[in-house]
Design a protein around this motif. Structure first.
Motif, short mmCIF file in Angstrom:
data_model
loop_
_atom_site.label_atom_id
_atom_site.label_comp_id
_atom_site.label_asym_id
_atom_site.label_seq_id
_atom_site.Cartn_x
_atom_site.Cartn_y
_atom_site.Cartn_z
N ALA A 43 23.38 84.10 71.51
CA ALA A 43 24.45 84.22 72.51
C ALA A 43 25.75 84.70 71.88
O ALA A 43 26.43 85.58 72.43
N LEU A 44 26.09 84.16 70.72
CA LEU A 44 27.33 84.57 70.06
C LEU A 44 27.29 86.02 69.59
O LEU A 44 28.27 86.76 69.76
N ILE A 45 26.17 86.42 69.02
CA ILE A 45 26.04 87.81 68.55
C ILE A 45 26.14 88.78 69.71
O ILE A 45 26.84 89.79 69.66
N THR A 46 25.43 88.47 70.79
CA THR A 46 25.44 89.35 71.95
C THR A 46 26.83 89.39 72.58
O THR A 46 27.32 90.46 72.96
N PHE A 47 27.49 88.24 72.69
CA PHE A 47 28.83 88.20 73.27
C PHE A 47 29.82 88.97 72.42
O PHE A 47 30.65 89.74 72.94
N ALA A 48 29.74 88.82 71.10
CA ALA A 48 30.63 89.57 70.21
C ALA A 48 30.40 91.06 70.34
O ALA A 48 31.37 91.85 70.38
N ASN A 49 29.16 91.47 70.45
CA ASN A 49 28.86 92.89 70.58
C ASN A 49 29.39 93.44 71.90
O ASN A 49 29.91 94.56 71.96
N VAL A 50 29.27 92.67 72.98
CA VAL A 50 29.79 93.11 74.28
C VAL A 50 31.31 93.27 74.21
O VAL A 50 31.87 94.26 74.71
N LEU A 51 31.99 92.32 73.59
CA LEU A 51 33.45 92.42 73.47
C LEU A 51 33.87 93.64 72.66
O LEU A 51 34.78 94.38 73.05
N VAL A 52 33.21 93.84 71.52
CA VAL A 52 33.55 94.98 70.68
C VAL A 52 33.27 96.29 71.41
O VAL A 52 34.08 97.22 71.38
N ILE A 66 19.42 92.03 64.12
CA ILE A 66 19.48 90.57 63.98
C ILE A 66 18.96 89.90 65.25
O ILE A 66 18.24 88.89 65.18
N SER A 67 19.30 90.44 66.41
CA SER A 67 18.85 89.84 67.67
C SER A 67 17.34 89.87 67.81
O SER A 67 16.72 88.89 68.24
N VAL A 68 16.73 91.00 67.45
CA VAL A 68 15.26 91.10 67.52
C VAL A 68 14.62 90.09 66.58
O VAL A 68 13.67 89.38 66.93
N PHE A 69 15.17 89.98 65.37
CA PHE A 69 14.65 89.01 64.41
C PHE A 69 14.77 87.58 64.96
O PHE A 69 13.82 86.79 64.90
N LEU A 70 15.93 87.25 65.53
CA LEU A 70 16.14 85.90 66.05
C LEU A 70 15.24 85.61 67.25
O LEU A 70 14.78 84.47 67.42
#
Length: 196
Positions: A43-52, A66-70
């Motif tokens: 959730a944090l990685i995806t949210f950070a990517n959306v903001l950026v 990283i998301s696919v791995f997780l």
């Protein structure tokens, strides 16, 4: 003359007691916490990517990798928890019919097959891990050694296999009479449906 409620049910009827909870290993908290941690990281990685992406019209290159791995780790950890709790997929028509001894034997067979499958996956994935390490493969997104990702497949496959062996041992120690009393006697789904 029995008293009936407006809905037509008998008010004097004693409700069925819910089926007792199945025996569950305490160590499943490991999988539960790993699930929480991985979901939070996703959730944090995806949210950070959306903001950026929203503010800069570009994105982090590493987030997809990283998301696919997780997500793969999440699926394997959840699979381990499902096997440990005896909640893996089964065909209830076959597994819930017949005597308690037959049900127990089918549960044992299912646990053994899961253990065998994931032991085989672990052995085969060790070869892939070795090849990634030997040939110095790097990940396509961020260029880290591929074995950093690959090494988790045999580890988590062994964990699932061990959970299946633990389930097999619990089913072996459980007498037929007790098997009729727990939630698997009528099937977990049916036991839940009958609860008020």
């Amino acid at each position: 003359m029995s008293s009936k409620s407006p809905a037509g049910t008998d008010q004097n009827a004693v409700p069925e007691a819910p089926a007792p909870a199945q025996e569950e290993p305490r160590s499943l908290r490991i999988e539960d916490w790993l699930t929480v941690i991985v979901m939070a990281a996703l959730a944090l990685i995806t949210f950070a990517n959306v903001l950026v992406r929203y503010f800069t019209n570009s994105s982090f290159a590493w987030t997809e990798e990283i998301s696919v791995f997780l997500m793969i780790v999440l699926a394997l950890v959840a699979g381990s928890a499902a096997v440990g709790r005896d909640r893996h997929i089964r065909i209830e028509f076959f597994c819930e019919a017949g005597s308690a001894a037959r049900r127990r034997r089918l549960a044992q067979l299912g646990a053994l097959m899961v253990a065998l499958l994931f032991a085989l996956i672990a052995v085969l994935s060790i070869r892939t891990l070795y090849d990634d390490f030997r040939f110095e493969e790097t990940s396509p997104g961020i260029g880290v050694p591929q074995w950093w990702y690959t090494m988790w497949l045999p580890i988590l496959s062994v964990a699932i296999s061990m959970r299946a062996i633990g389930l097999f041992i619990r089913r072996t120690r459980q007498p037929d009479a007790e098997y009729l009393k727990d939630g698997t006697a009528e099937g977990p789904a049916n036991a839940r449906d009958k609860q008020p």
